[in-house]
Scaffold this active site. Structure first.
Site, short mmCIF file in Angstrom:
data_model
loop_
_atom_site.label_atom_id
_atom_site.label_comp_id
_atom_site.label_asym_id
_atom_site.label_seq_id
_atom_site.Cartn_x
_atom_site.Cartn_y
_atom_site.Cartn_z
N CYS A 63 5.98 -0.85 -0.42
CA CYS A 63 6.08 -1.65 0.99
C CYS A 63 4.95 -2.54 1.10
CB CYS A 63 5.76 -0.69 2.10
SG CYS A 63 7.35 0.72 2.34
N GLU A 96 8.12 0.53 7.25
CA GLU A 96 7.88 -0.89 7.04
C GLU A 96 9.08 -1.89 6.69
OE1 GLU A 96 4.31 1.26 5.35
OE2 GLU A 96 6.34 1.72 5.57
#
Length: 370
Positions: free
Chosen positions: A88, A56
Site C-alpha cells: 500500500c 488504502e
C-alpha cells in the site's frame, strides 16, 4: 502530539469503516481508511476480504484523481511488503498523498515502522498515534497473535442468576434466550475458530457453526480437545462445512485414519498433566492456522483449566432470569483458593440486556509479563 477536532473526526470515520469488514477478512486485521482534501472526504475504504484490496487501495480507487495532495487517515500502518496484494505504501506514494496519519503501527515485529519509514523517505509527512487505543480495540486477536504468538481467547458461558450452567443431570437447554443465542452466533462470526472439549461433544453433539446470522458463507474453524481420541465418526460437527481440528495425545492410527477421511485434521499435541497441553495448542493455532480470535464454548472443566493457566482474555457471560438451585452445575472447575484475593480477577467492560437476559463482558486481569 496535539490533534485537532477535525483529525479526531476523520480518524473516527476510518474506525467505523474498519468495523464494516466482513467475516472473510480473517486472518487479516480490520482496517479503515479516509482520504481528506481541503477538509472534505474525497475517498474512503476498508479491507473487506483476505487476499483482496486493502483499505488504502479501496479509498484511492474511490477518490481517483482527487487523491493527489490529500491527507490519508488509516487505522493501521500501511503495508510495505508484497503479499497477496501489492504494498500500500507504493500506491500512496504513486497517488501523490501529502500526509499519512496512522492510528497505530503494525504490531508484526518484522515490519513494524517500515511502512512509515518508506513513506517518509519518499517525502510524505507521517504522524502516528491518533486514537491508538481505539485502533487496538478493533483487532485484539491480530495484535495478540503478532505480539505474543497466541490468539485472543474469549470464553462464552450462559448461567442462571444463581451461577448455574446446567441441572445436576446435565440438562442445559435452554438457559439463555433465543436473543442471546443469536448474539452468540454473532460472536462465532467474528471469531477465527471455536474451541470445545470432547466431553461437550459427547454430551451435546453440537455443530458450533454459524446459523442465525448472515456471515456470507463464512464458518470459523472448530477445534476439539480430545486427549484420548474419542471423537465420534458420526458427530454432527463432522457433517458441517469448515475446518475441524482435533488435538489429541492418543496413538490410534485406525481412528485417526477414519477421522481424517471425514475431513478432520488430527494433530498430536504436547502433554501437560496427562492431557493436551493447552498452551501448546493455542501456540499451534496461532502459528499454523493463523487464529486471531478464539471463542471458547466448553464446559466447566476445560474452561477452568484455561482460566487457571491464564490463557483466557475475556469472559462473555449471559445471565438468565432463573434459579436452578445448589445441586445444579457450576460455572467453572477451579482450584481451591486460600484467600478471596487469590481468585482470577476481572474488569467489567460492558453490561447490557439481550432479550430477557443480561450480557456481561469482562476482561481478565493478567500479569503483564504473562
Amino acid at each position: 502530539m496535539n490533534w485537532s477536532s477535525a483529525e479526531y473526526r476523520f480518524m473516527g470515520r476510518a474506525m467505523r469503516l474498519a468495523d464494516r469488514a466482513s467475516f472473510h477478512v480473517q486472518p487479516n486485521p480490520r482496517v479503515g481508511c479516509v482520504l481528506v482534501r481541503d477538509g472534505t472526504i474525497v475517498g474512503e475504504g476498508w479491507h473487506d476480504r483476505a487476499g483482496e484490496a486493502h483499505a488504502e487501495i479501496n479509498a484511492l480507487s474511490r477518490a481517483g484523481a482527487a487523491a493527489r495532495g490529500s491527507d490519508c487517515y488509516v487505522t493501521l500502518e500501511p503495508c510495505c511488503h508484497e503479499g497477496k496484494t501489492p504494498p500500500c505504501t507504493q500506491a500512496l506514494i504513486g497517488a501523490g498523498i501529502k500526509q499519512v496519519i496512522v492510528a497505530m503501527r503494525d504490531p508484526n515485529p518484522e515490519v513494524r515502522g517500515q511502512g512509515e519509514a518508506e513513506l517518509q523517505a519518499s517525502g510524505i509527512r507521517v504522524r502516528s498515534g491518533l486514537m491508538q487505543a481505539q485502533a487496538e480495540a478493533l483487532n485484539p486477536g491480530f495484535l495478540k497473535r503478532m505480539r505474543k504468538g497466541l490468539p485472543f481467547v474469549r470464553c462464552k458461558m450462559a448461567m442462571s442468576l444463581d451461577g448455574r450452567t446446567a441441572l445436576a443431570n446435565g440438562n442445559s437447554r435452554w438457559i439463555s434466550s433465543q436473543a442471546s443465542r443469536r448474539d452468540v452466533h454473532r460472536l462465532r462470526a467474528r471469531s477465527s475458530a471455536v474451541l470445545t472439549g470432547i466431553n461437550t461433544v459427547l454430551a451435546d453433539d453440537p455443530c458450533l457453526n454459524i446459523r442465525h446470522v448472515d456471515a456470507g458463507g463464512y464458518q470459523p474453524a472448530r477445534i476439539v480437545v480430545d486427549s484420548s481420541l474419542r471423537m465420534p465418526i458420526g458427530a454432527r460437527m463432522l457433517q458441517q462445512a469448515g475446518t475441524i481440528i482435533i488435538a489429541t495425545l492418543a496413538d490410534n492410527s485406525e481412528k485417526r485414519r477414519l477421522l481424517e477421511q471425514s475431513g478432520c485434521m488430527v494433530v498430536t499435541a504436547d502433554e501437560h498433566d496427562g492431557r493436551v497441553d493447552l498452551q501448546w495448542l493455542l501456540e499451534f493455532l496461532a502459528r499454523e492456522i493463523a487464529v486471531n480470535d478464539l471463542l471458547l464454548e466448553a464446559g466447566a472443566t476445560l474452561g477452568g483449566k484455561l482460566i487457571t493457566r491464564g490463557l483466557v482474555d475475556e469472559l462473555v457471560l449471559y445471565t438468565a432470569p432463573m434459579l436452578l438451585g445448589d445441586s445444579a452445575r457450576g460455572l467453572f472447575t477451579l482450584p481451591d483458593f486460600e484467600d478471596i484475593a487469590n481468585g482470577p480477577q476481572l474488569l467489567i467492560r460492558d453490561i447490557r440486556t439481550i432479550g430477557p437476559d443480561v450480557r456481561i463482558r469482562a476482561e481478565f486481569i493478567h500479569n503483564p509479563d504473562t
